[in-house]
Design a protein around this motif. Structure first.
Motif, PDB file in Angstrom:
ATOM      1  N   ALA A 159       8.748  -4.305 -87.204  1.00 46.29           N
ATOM      2  CA  ALA A 159       9.596  -3.840 -86.103  1.00 46.29           C
ATOM      3  C   ALA A 159      10.941  -3.342 -86.609  1.00 46.29           C
ATOM      4  N   VAL A 160      11.503  -2.414 -85.855  1.00 51.37           N
ATOM      5  CA  VAL A 160      12.891  -1.987 -86.057  1.00 51.37           C
ATOM      6  C   VAL A 160      13.546  -1.984 -84.683  1.00 51.37           C
ATOM      7  N   VAL A 161      14.686  -2.658 -84.562  1.00 54.45           N
ATOM      8  CA  VAL A 161      15.336  -2.861 -83.256  1.00 54.45           C
ATOM      9  C   VAL A 161      16.840  -2.666 -83.399  1.00 54.45           C
ATOM     10  N   ASP A 162      17.447  -2.069 -82.397  1.00 57.24           N
ATOM     11  CA  ASP A 162      18.898  -1.935 -82.307  1.00 57.24           C
ATOM     12  C   ASP A 162      19.312  -2.491 -80.948  1.00 57.24           C
ATOM     13  N   ALA A 163      20.169  -3.521 -80.932  1.00 57.81           N
ATOM     14  CA  ALA A 163      20.443  -4.180 -79.644  1.00 57.81           C
ATOM     15  C   ALA A 163      21.831  -4.799 -79.596  1.00 57.81           C
ATOM     16  N   LEU A 164      22.391  -4.811 -78.400  1.00 57.48           N
ATOM     17  CA  LEU A 164      23.584  -5.587 -78.074  1.00 57.48           C
ATOM     18  C   LEU A 164      23.299  -6.256 -76.732  1.00 57.48           C
ATOM     19  N   LEU A 165      23.180  -7.588 -76.748  1.00 58.50           N
ATOM     20  CA  LEU A 165      22.741  -8.339 -75.568  1.00 58.50           C
ATOM     21  C   LEU A 165      23.921  -9.012 -74.874  1.00 58.50           C
ATOM     22  N   TYR A 166      23.862  -9.048 -73.530  1.00 50.64           N
ATOM     23  CA  TYR A 166      24.932  -9.630 -72.731  1.00 50.64           C
ATOM     24  C   TYR A 166      24.495 -10.877 -71.964  1.00 50.64           C
ATOM     25  N   ASN A 167      23.237 -11.256 -72.099  1.00 49.17           N
ATOM     26  CA  ASN A 167      22.780 -12.486 -71.437  1.00 49.17           C
ATOM     27  C   ASN A 167      21.921 -13.325 -72.395  1.00 49.17           C
ATOM     28  N   ARG A 168      22.452 -13.542 -73.570  1.00 49.54           N
ATOM     29  CA  ARG A 168      21.713 -14.293 -74.582  1.00 49.54           C
ATOM     30  C   ARG A 168      21.305 -15.678 -74.069  1.00 49.54           C
ATOM     31  N   ASP A 169      22.194 -16.337 -73.301  1.00 46.31           N
ATOM     32  CA  ASP A 169      21.888 -17.688 -72.823  1.00 46.31           C
ATOM     33  C   ASP A 169      20.632 -17.704 -71.951  1.00 46.31           C
ATOM     34  N   GLU A 170      20.476 -16.698 -71.094  1.00 43.83           N
ATOM     35  CA  GLU A 170      19.303 -16.637 -70.226  1.00 43.83           C
ATOM     36  C   GLU A 170      18.028 -16.383 -71.035  1.00 43.83           C
ATOM     37  N   LEU A 171      18.123 -15.538 -72.047  1.00 39.00           N
ATOM     38  CA  LEU A 171      16.952 -15.219 -72.863  1.00 39.00           C
ATOM     39  C   LEU A 171      16.563 -16.409 -73.739  1.00 39.00           C
ATOM     40  N   GLU A 172      17.555 -17.083 -74.286  1.00 37.70           N
ATOM     41  CA  GLU A 172      17.267 -18.286 -75.087  1.00 37.70           C
ATOM     42  C   GLU A 172      16.580 -19.346 -74.236  1.00 37.70           C
TER      43      GLU A 172
ATOM     44  N   ASP B 251      31.691  -8.962 -63.477  1.00 40.04           N
ATOM     45  CA  ASP B 251      30.734  -9.682 -64.325  1.00 40.04           C
ATOM     46  C   ASP B 251      30.255  -8.804 -65.473  1.00 40.04           C
ATOM     47  N   ALA B 252      29.982  -7.528 -65.190  1.00 40.23           N
ATOM     48  CA  ALA B 252      29.522  -6.607 -66.231  1.00 40.23           C
ATOM     49  C   ALA B 252      30.573  -6.421 -67.318  1.00 40.23           C
ATOM     50  N   VAL B 253      31.829  -6.244 -66.909  1.00 42.02           N
ATOM     51  CA  VAL B 253      32.916  -6.064 -67.877  1.00 42.02           C
ATOM     52  C   VAL B 253      33.122  -7.340 -68.692  1.00 42.02           C
ATOM     53  N   ARG B 254      33.108  -8.485 -68.014  1.00 35.85           N
ATOM     54  CA  ARG B 254      33.329  -9.769 -68.696  1.00 35.85           C
ATOM     55  C   ARG B 254      32.252 -10.037 -69.743  1.00 35.85           C
ATOM     56  N   ARG B 255      31.011  -9.751 -69.399  1.00 33.34           N
ATOM     57  CA  ARG B 255      29.910  -9.978 -70.341  1.00 33.34           C
ATOM     58  C   ARG B 255      30.064  -9.105 -71.581  1.00 33.34           C
ATOM     59  N   ARG B 256      30.501  -7.874 -71.391  1.00 32.34           N
ATOM     60  CA  ARG B 256      30.670  -6.976 -72.531  1.00 32.34           C
ATOM     61  C   ARG B 256      31.855  -7.376 -73.393  1.00 32.34           C
ATOM     62  N   LEU B 257      32.902  -7.864 -72.788  1.00 23.52           N
ATOM     63  CA  LEU B 257      34.041  -8.364 -73.569  1.00 23.52           C
ATOM     64  C   LEU B 257      33.632  -9.570 -74.409  1.00 23.52           C
ATOM     65  N   ASP B 258      32.833 -10.448 -73.829  1.00 23.55           N
ATOM     66  CA  ASP B 258      32.388 -11.648 -74.554  1.00 23.55           C
ATOM     67  C   ASP B 258      31.477 -11.301 -75.723  1.00 23.55           C
ATOM     68  N   ALA B 259      30.751 -10.161 -75.610  1.00 23.98           N
ATOM     69  CA  ALA B 259      29.769  -9.797 -76.634  1.00 23.98           C
ATOM     70  C   ALA B 259      30.385  -9.073 -77.821  1.00 23.98           C
ATOM     71  N   VAL B 260      31.620  -8.603 -77.666  1.00 19.74           N
ATOM     72  CA  VAL B 260      32.242  -7.792 -78.725  1.00 19.74           C
ATOM     73  C   VAL B 260      33.509  -8.484 -79.233  1.00 19.74           C
ATOM     74  N   PRO B 261      33.480  -9.038 -80.437  1.00 19.96           N
ATOM     75  CA  PRO B 261      34.678  -9.675 -80.986  1.00 19.96           C
ATOM     76  C   PRO B 261      35.676  -8.633 -81.490  1.00 19.96           C
ATOM     77  N   GLY B 262      36.900  -9.047 -81.687  1.00 22.22           N
ATOM     78  CA  GLY B 262      37.896  -8.152 -82.276  1.00 22.22           C
ATOM     79  C   GLY B 262      38.544  -7.229 -81.274  1.00 22.22           C
ATOM     80  N   LEU B 263      39.025  -6.085 -81.764  1.00 22.34           N
ATOM     81  CA  LEU B 263      39.760  -5.135 -80.944  1.00 22.34           C
ATOM     82  C   LEU B 263      38.839  -4.456 -79.939  1.00 22.34           C
ATOM     83  N   ILE B 264      39.377  -4.165 -78.754  1.00 21.29           N
ATOM     84  CA  ILE B 264      38.622  -3.503 -77.691  1.00 21.29           C
ATOM     85  C   ILE B 264      39.350  -2.218 -77.303  1.00 21.29           C
ATOM     86  N   GLY B 265      38.601  -1.124 -77.249  1.00 22.44           N
ATOM     87  CA  GLY B 265      39.156   0.147 -76.802  1.00 22.44           C
ATOM     88  C   GLY B 265      38.296   0.724 -75.703  1.00 22.44           C
ATOM     89  N   ALA B 266      38.886   1.520 -74.825  1.00 18.07           N
ATOM     90  CA  ALA B 266      38.134   2.119 -73.721  1.00 18.07           C
ATOM     91  C   ALA B 266      38.607   3.546 -73.493  1.00 18.07           C
TER      92      ALA B 266
END
Length: 228
Positions: A3-16, A180-195
């Protein structure tokens, strides 16, 4: 499988939890997503909140299975004829392969020059290079010396309707979903945030919510604009 996969997940707790794994199990987003589809099936991609695409090869059946996130945030292109199958997250990866029929998609070019957007989500600037559909699982199956293609959606927009009592309830629900969508994405990305701040309603709302959430942690949002 391979497999080859590219992913950024925002609900890891639910999937685990769905997989019976401990929270913060140590798997990467790609490993967690792959384990989900291999153990519970590709239809369970509907559970995932994230941006992703991937491909799984089953050597015994010599079959590829490609998939893409709900809204098609991550691109996934493919070329398929009677002798070869190529896929890539960057269309230039396909264009670099020798011997492919890469004639221009004149219909797409004409529509773009006329600012039309009525074509299929599968079409690209090349007539024989296509996109995997968002929210779909596509299987490439060998058959009689060539390939056949089988597509199956795992989620459909507007498949579930929410009915509330009045306009205020709808507004509150919408605000809750955006926050909720914004908060989940902030939690998933460490470091500096730009928009990107275009000045339109969508990006202005997202940047405002993002800045408000970051301020709670003493952080500041960096914004930028693009001018042609």
């Amino acid at each position: 499988q391979i497999a080859v996969v590219d992913a950024l997940l925002y609900n890891r707790d639910e999937l685990e939890n769905a997989l019976g794994l401990p929270e913060n199990c140590g798997l990467s987003d790609e490993e967690l997503l792959l384990r989900l589809v291999l153990e519970l099936g590709f239809d369970k991609l509907s559970m995932v909140n994230g941006d992703f695409c991937g491909a799984v090869y089953e050597p015994t059946q010599k079959q590829w299975t490609l998939f893409r996130d709900h809204l098609g945030v991550r691109p996934l292109y493919y070329y398929l004829d009677e002798r070869i199958f190529v896929f890539s997250t960057d269309i230039r990866g396909i264009a670099s392969v020798e011997g492919l029929d890469l004639r221009v998609n004149e219909e797409k070019l004409f529509a773009r020059l006329n600012f039309c957007n009525h074509l299929s989500l599968q079409q690209t600037d090349y007539a024989n290079v296509h996109c995997i559909l968002p929210a779909a699982v596509t299987r490439i199956i060998p058959s009689n010396g060539c390939y056949t293609l089988e597509e199956k959606p795992y989620w459909k927009l507007r498949s579930r309707k929410i009915r509330l009592e009045n306009d205020t309830a709808y507004a509150n629900r919408m605000r809750s979903l955006v926050e909720d969508a914004v908060r989940r994405r902030l939690d998933a990305v460490p470091g500096l945030i730009g928009a990107e701040l275009s000045g339109g309603l969508d990006s202005s709302i997202i940047c405002a919510v993002c800045a408000e959430e970051m301020a709670k942690d003493g952080k500041q949002l960096s914004t930028f604009s693009v001018d042609y």
